[in-house]
Design a protein around this motif. Sequence first.
Motif, PDB file in Angstrom:
ATOM      1  N   ALA A   1      -1.729  -3.371   1.964  1.00 22.16           N
ATOM      2  CA  ALA A   1      -2.412  -2.205   1.655  1.00 22.16           C
ATOM      3  C   ALA A   1      -1.852  -1.284   0.908  1.00 22.16           C
ATOM      4  CB  ALA A   1      -2.924  -1.397   3.067  1.00 22.16           C
ATOM      5  N   GLY A   2      -0.469  -1.387   0.547  1.00 24.37           N
ATOM      6  CA  GLY A   2       0.194  -0.474  -0.265  1.00 24.37           C
ATOM      7  C   GLY A   2      -0.285  -0.337  -1.716  1.00 24.37           C
ATOM      8  N   GLU A   3      -0.589  -1.778  -2.022  1.00 24.19           N
ATOM      9  CA  GLU A   3      -0.753  -1.802  -3.552  1.00 24.19           C
ATOM     10  C   GLU A   3      -2.370  -1.171  -3.881  1.00 24.19           C
ATOM     11  OE1 GLU A   3      -0.761  -5.433  -5.689  1.00 24.19           O
ATOM     12  OE2 GLU A   3       0.392  -6.518  -4.059  1.00 24.19           O
ATOM     13  N   GLY A   4      -3.218  -1.119  -2.954  1.00 27.86           N
ATOM     14  CA  GLY A   4      -4.769  -0.642  -3.363  1.00 27.86           C
ATOM     15  C   GLY A   4      -4.892   0.850  -2.825  1.00 27.86           C
ATOM     16  N   CYS A   5      -3.887   1.113  -1.670  1.00 28.76           N
ATOM     17  CA  CYS A   5      -4.312   2.341  -1.068  1.00 28.76           C
ATOM     18  C   CYS A   5      -2.848   3.066  -1.082  1.00 28.76           C
ATOM     19  CB  CYS A   5      -4.473   1.918   0.310  1.00 28.76           C
ATOM     20  SG  CYS A   5      -5.844   1.252   0.734  1.00 28.76           S
ATOM     21  N   ALA A   6      -2.060   3.176  -2.107  1.00 29.75           N
ATOM     22  CA  ALA A   6      -0.647   3.841  -2.181  1.00 29.75           C
ATOM     23  C   ALA A   6      -0.791   5.230  -2.076  1.00 29.75           C
ATOM     24  CB  ALA A   6      -0.022   3.352  -3.217  1.00 29.75           C
ATOM     25  N   LYS A   7      -1.618   5.898  -2.732  1.00 28.61           N
ATOM     26  CA  LYS A   7      -1.855   7.497  -2.527  1.00 28.61           C
ATOM     27  C   LYS A   7      -2.158   7.831  -1.155  1.00 28.61           C
ATOM     28  CE  LYS A   7      -3.192   8.082  -7.317  1.00 28.61           C
ATOM     29  NZ  LYS A   7      -4.128   8.796  -8.181  1.00 28.61           N
ATOM     30  N   GLN A   8      -2.983   7.068  -0.531  1.00 25.60           N
ATOM     31  CA  GLN A   8      -3.517   7.483   0.815  1.00 25.60           C
ATOM     32  C   GLN A   8      -2.399   7.225   1.870  1.00 25.60           C
ATOM     33  OE1 GLN A   8      -5.324   5.478  -1.085  1.00 25.60           O
ATOM     34  NE2 GLN A   8      -6.965   7.165  -1.738  1.00 25.60           N
ATOM     35  N   LEU A   9      -1.828   5.954   1.539  1.00 27.69           N
ATOM     36  CA  LEU A   9      -0.512   5.749   2.389  1.00 27.69           C
ATOM     37  C   LEU A   9       0.414   6.627   2.556  1.00 27.69           C
ATOM     38  CD1 LEU A   9      -0.480   1.989   2.611  1.00 27.69           C
ATOM     39  CD2 LEU A   9      -0.980   3.225   4.490  1.00 27.69           C
ATOM     40  N   ALA A  10       0.962   7.196   1.202  1.00 21.58           N
ATOM     41  CA  ALA A  10       1.891   8.156   0.888  1.00 21.58           C
ATOM     42  C   ALA A  10       1.884   9.351   1.980  1.00 21.58           C
ATOM     43  CB  ALA A  10       1.860   8.354  -0.578  1.00 21.58           C
ATOM     44  N   LYS A  11       0.632   9.716   2.370  1.00 15.90           N
ATOM     45  CA  LYS A  11       0.614  10.800   3.186  1.00 15.90           C
ATOM     46  C   LYS A  11       1.173  10.377   4.526  1.00 15.90           C
ATOM     47  CE  LYS A  11      -3.530  12.243   0.687  1.00 15.90           C
ATOM     48  NZ  LYS A  11      -5.111  12.182   0.678  1.00 15.90           N
ATOM     49  N   GLN A  12       1.108   9.024   5.016  1.00 12.82           N
ATOM     50  CA  GLN A  12       1.500   8.667   6.214  1.00 12.82           C
ATOM     51  C   GLN A  12       2.922   7.911   6.186  1.00 12.82           C
ATOM     52  OE1 GLN A  12      -1.935   7.533   8.855  1.00 12.82           O
ATOM     53  NE2 GLN A  12      -3.127   8.427   7.138  1.00 12.82           N
ATOM     54  N   LEU A  13       3.406   8.224   5.061  1.00 16.13           N
ATOM     55  CA  LEU A  13       4.428   7.137   4.919  1.00 16.13           C
ATOM     56  C   LEU A  13       5.587   7.169   5.812  1.00 16.13           C
ATOM     57  CD1 LEU A  13       5.315   4.803   3.006  1.00 16.13           C
ATOM     58  CD2 LEU A  13       6.552   6.506   1.294  1.00 16.13           C
ATOM     59  N   ASP A  14       5.977   8.456   6.474  1.00 14.68           N
ATOM     60  CA  ASP A  14       7.033   8.510   7.435  1.00 14.68           C
ATOM     61  C   ASP A  14       6.630   7.835   8.893  1.00 14.68           C
ATOM     62  OD1 ASP A  14       8.658  10.157   5.886  1.00 14.68           O
ATOM     63  OD2 ASP A  14       7.968  11.923   6.731  1.00 14.68           O
ATOM     64  N   ALA A  15       5.540   7.807   9.208  1.00 13.63           N
ATOM     65  CA  ALA A  15       5.081   7.385  10.432  1.00 13.63           C
ATOM     66  C   ALA A  15       5.077   5.724  10.120  1.00 13.63           C
ATOM     67  CB  ALA A  15       3.726   7.824  10.963  1.00 13.63           C
ATOM     68  N   ILE A  16       4.518   5.159   9.127  1.00 16.32           N
ATOM     69  CA  ILE A  16       4.526   3.895   8.647  1.00 16.32           C
ATOM     70  C   ILE A  16       5.744   3.012   8.740  1.00 16.32           C
ATOM     71  CG2 ILE A  16       3.615   2.420   7.106  1.00 16.32           C
ATOM     72  CD1 ILE A  16       1.210   4.275   6.515  1.00 16.32           C
ATOM     73  N   VAL A  17       6.803   4.027   8.083  1.00 18.05           N
ATOM     74  CA  VAL A  17       8.206   3.307   8.035  1.00 18.05           C
ATOM     75  C   VAL A  17       8.993   3.387   9.229  1.00 18.05           C
ATOM     76  CG1 VAL A  17      10.560   3.838   7.093  1.00 18.05           C
ATOM     77  CG2 VAL A  17       8.403   4.177   5.486  1.00 18.05           C
ATOM     78  N   VAL A  18       8.660   4.340   9.993  1.00 14.75           N
ATOM     79  CA  VAL A  18       9.009   4.133  11.404  1.00 14.75           C
ATOM     80  C   VAL A  18       8.631   2.891  12.323  1.00 14.75           C
ATOM     81  CG1 VAL A  18       9.040   5.251  13.814  1.00 14.75           C
ATOM     82  CG2 VAL A  18       9.737   6.704  11.563  1.00 14.75           C
ATOM     83  N   MET A  19       7.491   2.739  12.062  1.00 14.36           N
ATOM     84  CA  MET A  19       6.717   1.460  12.703  1.00 14.36           C
ATOM     85  C   MET A  19       7.349   0.336  12.364  1.00 14.36           C
ATOM     86  SD  MET A  19       4.227  -1.157  12.437  1.00 14.36           S
ATOM     87  CE  MET A  19       2.941  -0.636  11.316  1.00 14.36           C
ATOM     88  N   VAL A  20       7.242   0.046  10.529  1.00  8.98           N
ATOM     89  CA  VAL A  20       7.757  -1.164  10.188  1.00  8.98           C
ATOM     90  C   VAL A  20       9.305  -1.267  10.524  1.00  8.98           C
ATOM     91  CG1 VAL A  20       8.403  -2.084   7.994  1.00  8.98           C
ATOM     92  CG2 VAL A  20       6.208  -1.082   8.245  1.00  8.98           C
TER      93      VAL A  20
END
Length: 81
Positions: free
Chosen positions: A33-52
């Motif tokens: 999803a990062g390639e196509g939705c980077a702008k939207q994912l960036a808003k939740q990046l902290d939580a996503i990085v923690v999960m990963v």
Amino acid sequence: KTCLPVLLEQVQQLAQSADWKHRHAALMGISQAGEGCAKQLAKQLDAIVVMVVNNLADPHARVRWAAVNTIGQMCTDFGPE
């Protein structure tokens, strides 16, 4: 904008599964999803990085590999241009 909320809902469910294949799928979904939705994912990046990052300690090797792969892909997608 349309797909990301649905994807994140599915990722949250899959990430909590006892089945390693579901946890693997959750990570690979984020990775792709990062390639196509980077702008939207960036808003939740902290939580996503923690999960990963939490998945780096998963009992299953393929889930750990998916976490490393996702981090690498995220470095490409969100790194300096």
